[in-house]
Design a protein around this motif. Structure first.
Motif, PDB file in Angstrom:
ATOM      1  N   GLN A 115       0.834  -1.202   0.000  1.00 40.86           N
ATOM      2  CA  GLN A 115       0.000   0.000   0.000  1.00 40.86           C
ATOM      3  C   GLN A 115       0.875   1.260   0.000  1.00 40.86           C
ATOM      4  O   GLN A 115       0.614   2.211  -0.738  1.00 40.86           O
ATOM      5  N   LYS A 116       1.937   1.257   0.786  1.00 37.92           N
ATOM      6  CA  LYS A 116       2.853   2.403   0.811  1.00 37.92           C
ATOM      7  C   LYS A 116       3.536   2.574  -0.549  1.00 37.92           C
ATOM      8  O   LYS A 116       3.716   3.693  -1.029  1.00 37.92           O
ATOM      9  N   GLN A 119       1.118   4.170  -2.906  1.00 37.95           N
ATOM     10  CA  GLN A 119       0.948   5.588  -2.618  1.00 37.95           C
ATOM     11  C   GLN A 119       2.137   6.386  -3.156  1.00 37.95           C
ATOM     12  O   GLN A 119       1.967   7.482  -3.695  1.00 37.95           O
ATOM     13  N   GLU A 122       1.699   6.662  -6.874  1.00 34.92           N
ATOM     14  CA  GLU A 122       0.663   7.637  -7.189  1.00 34.92           C
ATOM     15  C   GLU A 122       1.178   9.061  -6.965  1.00 34.92           C
ATOM     16  O   GLU A 122       0.901   9.974  -7.755  1.00 34.92           O
ATOM     17  N   ALA A 137      -4.269  12.278  -1.931  1.00 32.43           N
ATOM     18  CA  ALA A 137      -4.345  11.505  -0.694  1.00 32.43           C
ATOM     19  C   ALA A 137      -5.741  11.558  -0.098  1.00 32.43           C
ATOM     20  O   ALA A 137      -6.185  10.630   0.554  1.00 32.43           O
TER      21      ALA A 137
END
Length: 193
Positions: A115-116, A119, A122, A137
């Protein structure tokens, strides 16, 4: 024979009764004088005997228990083996549960790392497109379906905002700050000689 002894008993009866009565009167006096003379010795010896008896009884109980344990262990080796096997099985089960918990924890950590990583990707993509990361975010994850794509939608600027300061404000010039101004004080004490 019987007649003579009974008459002798009748004659000696009252005298003997008086003698036994006198003996019964002297017995408490003798016990009292004995206690008065040796009373503390008797009390301390009774306490000493009690303590010694307690110590010996606990040692005898412990000795008997050891003998019974030795006899039980010698007589029933199968029971000991079964206990050890049950203990080993319980330990193995607990270890398996612990391993399962560790695997679950590792999987959660992998998901968090993934997930990190997403992110960060992105954020990098949005920075390459010139968008701010904070806006991305706050957005919920997009669902696949009909609708405009993110590349075709441009963020709207808010035109109705007022500027906080006038356009001619410069904090380094010392002007435009209003009536109050700040100047640093003198450094150190006055120089005297």
């Amino acid at each position: 024979m019987f007649g003579g002894s009974s008459s002798a008993a009748r004659r000696a009866g009252p005298g003997e009764a008086g003698g036994s009565l006198a003996g019964s009167r002297e017995a408490p006096h003798a016990v009292g004088s004995l206690l008065a003379t040796y009373g503390w010795y008797i009390v301390f010896s009774c306490i000493l005997l009690y303590v010694v008896f307690q110590k010996l009884s606990t040692r005898l109980r412990a000795l008997r228990q050891r003998q019974l344990d030795r006899a039980a262990a010698a007589v029933e080796p199968d029971v000991v083996v079964k206990r050890q096997e049950a203990l080993a099985a319980a330990r193995l089960k607990m270890q398996e549960e612990l391993n399962a918990q560790v695997e679950k924890h590792k999987e959660k950590l992998r998901q968090l790392e993934e997930q990190k990583r997403r992110q960060k990707i992105e954020m990098w993509d949005s920075m390459q497109e010139g968008k701010s990361y904070k806006g991305n975010a706050r957005k919920p994850p997009e669902e696949d379906g009909p609708g405009p794509s993110t590349s075709s939608v441009l963020p709207k600027r808010k035109a109705d905002r007022k500027p906080l300061r006038g356009s001619g404000y410069n904090p380094l010039s010392g002007e435009g700050g209003g009536t109050c101004s700040w100047r640093p004080g003198r450094r150190g004490p006055s120089s005297g000689g």
